[in-house]
Write a protein that holds these residues in place. Structure first.
Motif, PDB file in Angstrom:
ATOM      1  N   ARG A  10       0.893  -1.192   0.035  1.00  9.79           N
ATOM      2  CA  ARG A  10      -0.019  -0.203   0.070  1.00  9.79           C
ATOM      3  C   ARG A  10       1.041   1.295  -0.008  1.00  9.79           C
ATOM      4  O   ARG A  10       1.713   1.246   0.733  1.00  9.79           O
ATOM      5  CB  ARG A  10      -0.902  -0.106   1.226  1.00  9.79           C
ATOM      6  CG  ARG A  10      -2.266  -0.968   0.861  1.00  9.79           C
ATOM      7  CD  ARG A  10      -3.314  -0.667   2.128  1.00  9.79           C
ATOM      8  NE  ARG A  10      -2.661  -0.500   3.439  1.00  9.79           N
ATOM      9  CZ  ARG A  10      -2.696  -1.827   4.436  1.00  9.79           C
ATOM     10  NH1 ARG A  10      -3.095  -2.970   3.811  1.00  9.79           N
ATOM     11  NH2 ARG A  10      -2.276  -1.574   5.538  1.00  9.79           N
ATOM     12  N   PRO A  11       0.448   2.258  -0.781  1.00 12.71           N
ATOM     13  CA  PRO A  11       1.540   3.479  -0.811  1.00 12.71           C
ATOM     14  C   PRO A  11       1.150   4.171   0.445  1.00 12.71           C
ATOM     15  O   PRO A  11       0.015   4.190   0.964  1.00 12.71           O
ATOM     16  CB  PRO A  11       0.815   4.136  -2.063  1.00 12.71           C
ATOM     17  CG  PRO A  11      -0.551   3.534  -2.227  1.00 12.71           C
ATOM     18  CD  PRO A  11      -0.699   2.200  -1.864  1.00 12.71           C
ATOM     19  N   ARG A  12       1.994   4.929   0.720  1.00 15.79           N
ATOM     20  CA  ARG A  12       2.087   5.672   2.068  1.00 15.79           C
ATOM     21  C   ARG A  12       1.105   6.939   1.912  1.00 15.79           C
ATOM     22  O   ARG A  12       1.395   7.472   0.822  1.00 15.79           O
ATOM     23  CB  ARG A  12       3.404   6.269   2.548  1.00 15.79           C
ATOM     24  CG  ARG A  12       4.289   5.015   3.132  1.00 15.79           C
ATOM     25  CD  ARG A  12       5.550   5.686   3.616  1.00 15.79           C
ATOM     26  NE  ARG A  12       6.418   4.507   4.035  1.00 15.79           N
ATOM     27  CZ  ARG A  12       7.711   4.759   4.566  1.00 15.79           C
ATOM     28  NH1 ARG A  12       8.208   5.855   4.466  1.00 15.79           N
ATOM     29  NH2 ARG A  12       8.352   3.887   5.014  1.00 15.79           N
ATOM     30  N   PRO A  13       0.048   7.199   2.883  1.00 16.30           N
ATOM     31  CA  PRO A  13      -0.392   8.539   2.502  1.00 16.30           C
ATOM     32  C   PRO A  13       0.317   9.737   2.368  1.00 16.30           C
ATOM     33  O   PRO A  13       1.393   9.814   3.226  1.00 16.30           O
ATOM     34  CB  PRO A  13      -1.479   8.847   3.718  1.00 16.30           C
ATOM     35  CG  PRO A  13      -0.662   7.738   4.866  1.00 16.30           C
ATOM     36  CD  PRO A  13       0.199   6.732   3.947  1.00 16.30           C
ATOM     37  N   ALA A  14       0.197  10.556   1.600  1.00 20.71           N
ATOM     38  CA  ALA A  14       0.773  11.829   1.248  1.00 20.71           C
ATOM     39  C   ALA A  14       0.866  12.855   2.708  1.00 20.71           C
ATOM     40  O   ALA A  14      -0.246  12.820   3.296  1.00 20.71           O
ATOM     41  CB  ALA A  14       0.231  12.801   0.183  1.00 20.71           C
ATOM     42  N   ARG A  15       1.986  13.212   3.046  1.00 18.98           N
ATOM     43  CA  ARG A  15       2.330  13.962   4.186  1.00 18.98           C
ATOM     44  C   ARG A  15       1.415  15.223   4.049  1.00 18.98           C
ATOM     45  O   ARG A  15       1.725  16.152   3.032  1.00 18.98           O
ATOM     46  CB  ARG A  15       3.481  14.287   4.455  1.00 18.98           C
ATOM     47  CG  ARG A  15       3.878  15.106   5.751  1.00 18.98           C
ATOM     48  CD  ARG A  15       5.367  15.290   5.986  1.00 18.98           C
ATOM     49  NE  ARG A  15       5.950  13.922   6.441  1.00 18.98           N
ATOM     50  CZ  ARG A  15       7.326  13.852   6.563  1.00 18.98           C
ATOM     51  NH1 ARG A  15       7.778  14.902   6.239  1.00 18.98           N
ATOM     52  NH2 ARG A  15       7.847  12.507   6.877  1.00 18.98           N
ATOM     53  N   LYS A  16       0.813  15.596   5.135  1.00 21.67           N
ATOM     54  CA  LYS A  16      -0.170  16.975   5.059  1.00 21.67           C
ATOM     55  C   LYS A  16       0.765  18.073   4.970  1.00 21.67           C
ATOM     56  O   LYS A  16       1.693  18.056   6.019  1.00 21.67           O
ATOM     57  CB  LYS A  16      -1.366  16.715   6.251  1.00 21.67           C
ATOM     58  CG  LYS A  16      -2.037  17.974   5.994  1.00 21.67           C
ATOM     59  CD  LYS A  16      -3.112  17.985   7.134  1.00 21.67           C
ATOM     60  CE  LYS A  16      -4.160  19.102   6.953  1.00 21.67           C
ATOM     61  NZ  LYS A  16      -5.233  19.098   8.153  1.00 21.67           N
ATOM     62  N   PRO A  17       0.671  18.621   4.169  1.00 24.98           N
ATOM     63  CA  PRO A  17       1.838  19.971   4.249  1.00 24.98           C
ATOM     64  C   PRO A  17       1.324  21.051   5.442  1.00 24.98           C
ATOM     65  O   PRO A  17       0.167  20.917   6.012  1.00 24.98           O
ATOM     66  CB  PRO A  17       1.402  20.666   2.968  1.00 24.98           C
ATOM     67  CG  PRO A  17      -0.091  20.589   2.799  1.00 24.98           C
ATOM     68  CD  PRO A  17      -0.153  18.928   3.007  1.00 24.98           C
TER      69      PRO A  17
END
Length: 560
Positions: A10-17
């Motif tokens: 599973r791809p890691r969720p994008a880090r919230k800016p």
């Protein structure tokens, strides 16, 4: 063969800016200490504490949180302790600061009467050890002011219609304007009514006292484009619309320092009557959407660069103006002769005379003498320019030569050499806590040396000496820009020197100069270096070629 589990696949969720501190997006919770301090109380409330407490109890009674951020809103900074070399720059304020202040007097539009000049001269003489430096934003800076004398300074300034409010701080700074607005024969439109309305009705409103960072304005209807509009946060420049007549082209997002950017045109036509509300709309947009988390990214230029000019205009029109601005023509670019040195015609048959004090440096006594001399010729209107010049308005053409001769005797030149005319310096190591090198004294020495060694130099040339990377003297857009820093003298010693930018330009072909890899110049070698490069230009230029164009094609050896 290695297998991958479903969790690993599973791809890691994008880090919230991280939030940028944009009020309309992230809310108004402060994300750093500066932002916290600005929300505690109206910042200008510190003025009353100066009058009631600090002026009576002295420098040591000023708490740190008033001294550093809030005093800026009063137009005051602590100045650098004397005899601290550039190696100390970057250390804590407690080590660098003296118990004296720089005070910045606002002259919006560069407008000054002889009465006002005399009053500032007397303040300089009586409270500031006779310092009085013209700035490239049409202000006057005073030094050596004690907090005990601040109320007396303010009272005297207010008696002649002047003040220091919002001359520093995260606010709309002084409004630069054409120094010959309303009188010049080559004017497209007189911007004075717009400048006066912004100054008198908008600037000191509470809604504009907490911006993400400083906000610089320039408004000129003169065909000379005499306010360096390309490097301001907002600028309005005179232009003729084929159907709507004279008005303004609006630019946003200019600024230099360590991330230089040129202002971009909105592509819109703004009438004289609309200038104040468009100005206020842009300031409100900056207040609400500007980046507040990191002060290094808090200028409006970063927002314009991130959004793009089309989105910026759309948000301005939809959320702040409530109407669409008509598209407008682009003003033709004026590349040289933006200053006002010498004799020029007015609309009324009189002339105005522009003179330049070397490096813009004056004494209080000189300011008083300037006022006295002007009045002896029946004059009452003076002007300061973005090039550190003084203009004398309304001069009888029969008397202008005599006035020019009297001013030359005072060290104010109406026909200076190209070097004296085009030299700008910042405050430098003498007073500024950010500086690495001496600038004003070095600039005076350099001009004298260049005039002696290159007597026949006959081409416009701008030379900027800056004490640090912040570019207060416009390093990036000078023909020869010199950025101060500590450099190795070849024997392992750190000494004053400069990084060199060559051929910086605004207008057509705008760029921030050519840097030569690894090239630094010691302060002690500065005269030899500039003489060598300027001499190579004279020897190898084409007919009519400007320095900036020659630099673009010159061999690197000719620039070292």
């Amino acid at each position: 063969m290695t297998t991958t589990t479903s969790a690993e696949a599973r791809p890691r969720p994008a880090r919230k800016p991280k939030p940028e501190g944009q009020w309309k997006i992230d809310g108004q919770a402060p994300l750093n200490h500066d932002e916290e301090l600005k929300q505690v109380e109206p910042v200008l409330a510190v003025k009353q504490r100066v009058i009631d407490i600090y002026s009576k109890q002295g420098f040591k009674s000023i708490p740190e949180e008033d001294l550093y951020p809030r005093f800026k809103w009063l137009g005051m900074y602590t100045q650098r302790k004397q005899n601290l070399g550039g190696e100390h720059t970057g250390k804590d304020n407690l080590e660098l600061q003296d118990e004296f202040f720089m005070a910045r007097v606002r002259f919006d539009g560069g407008q000054c009467s002889t009465e006002q000049a005399r009053a500032v001269g007397e303040i300089s003489r009586d409270y500031c050890r006779s310092t009085a430096d013209l700035t490239d934003r049409q202000n006057i800076q005073l030094h050596w002011l004690r907090v005990e004398d601040a109320p007396a300074m303010w009272d005297k300034l207010e008696s002649v219609g002047l003040n220091t409010w919002d001359a520093c701080g995260d606010v709309p700074r002084v409004i630069m304007g054409s120094p010959v607005a309303g009188i010049a024969k080559d004017e497209i439109i007189d911007a004075t009514p717009a400048i006066e309305k912004i100054k008198n009705e908008y600037v000191l409103r509470e809604e504009f006292q907490n911006l993400p960072r400083k906000f610089k304005t320039a408004i000129s209807g003169n065909a000379r484009q005499d306010v360096v509009h390309e490097i301001n946060d907002i600028a309005f420049i005179g232009v003729n619309h084929p159907e709507l007549g004279p008005g303004f082209e609006c630019f946003v997002g200019g600024g230099l320092a360590t991330n230089p950017m040129l202002a971009q045109s909105l592509g819109a036509f703004v009438t004289l009557e609309e200038v104040p509300e468009v100005w206020a709309g842009v300031v409100r947009l900056f207040r609400d959407y500007g980046y507040r988390r990191l002060r290094a990214r808090a200028r409006i230029k970063f927002l314009v660069a991130q959004w793009g000019i089309d989105k910026f205009r759309q948000v301005l029109e939809d959320e702040y103006l409530g109407y669409k601005l008509p598209d407008g023509p682009h003003a033709p670019t004026n590349l040289i002769d933006r200053d006002h040195i010498g004799i020029h015609e007015q609309k009324d048959g009189n002339v105005y005379l522009g003179v330049k004090p070397t490096m813009g440096h004056l004494t209080g006594e000189q300011l008083i003498a300037i006022a006295d001399l002007a009045e002896s010729y029946g004059l009452s209107r003076l002007r300061f320019t973005p090039f550190k010049e003084i203009l004398f308005l309304d001069v009888d053409p029969e008397q202008v030569r005599a006035l020019a001769a009297d001013l030359t005797e005072m060290g104010l030149y109406s026909a200076p050499s190209e070097f004296r005319r085009g030299m700008l310096t910042c405050t430098g190591l003498e007073y500024c806590k950010l500086a690495h090198v001496t600038t004003k004294a070095r600039g005076i020495e350099l001009v004298d040396e260049l005039e002696e060694r290159l007597k026949d130099f006959d081409s416009p040339i701008t030379i900027a000496l800056n004490g640090c990377p912040n570019a207060c003297a416009r390093t990036h857009i000078a023909d020869i820009g010199l950025k101060g820093q500590m450099v190795d003298d070849g024997n392992g010693n750190k000494v004053e020197g400069f990084q060199v930018h060559l051929g910086g330009a605004i207008g057509d072909g705008a760029n921030f100069g050519r840097k030569l890899r690894g090239h630094k110049v010691l302060s002690t070698e500065l005269g030899d270096y500039v003489t060598r490069v300027a001499g190579n230009f004279v020897e190898k230029r084409n007919d009519g070629e400007l320095f900036r164009d020659w630099v673009a094609r010159a061999d690197e050896d000719d620039l070292r």
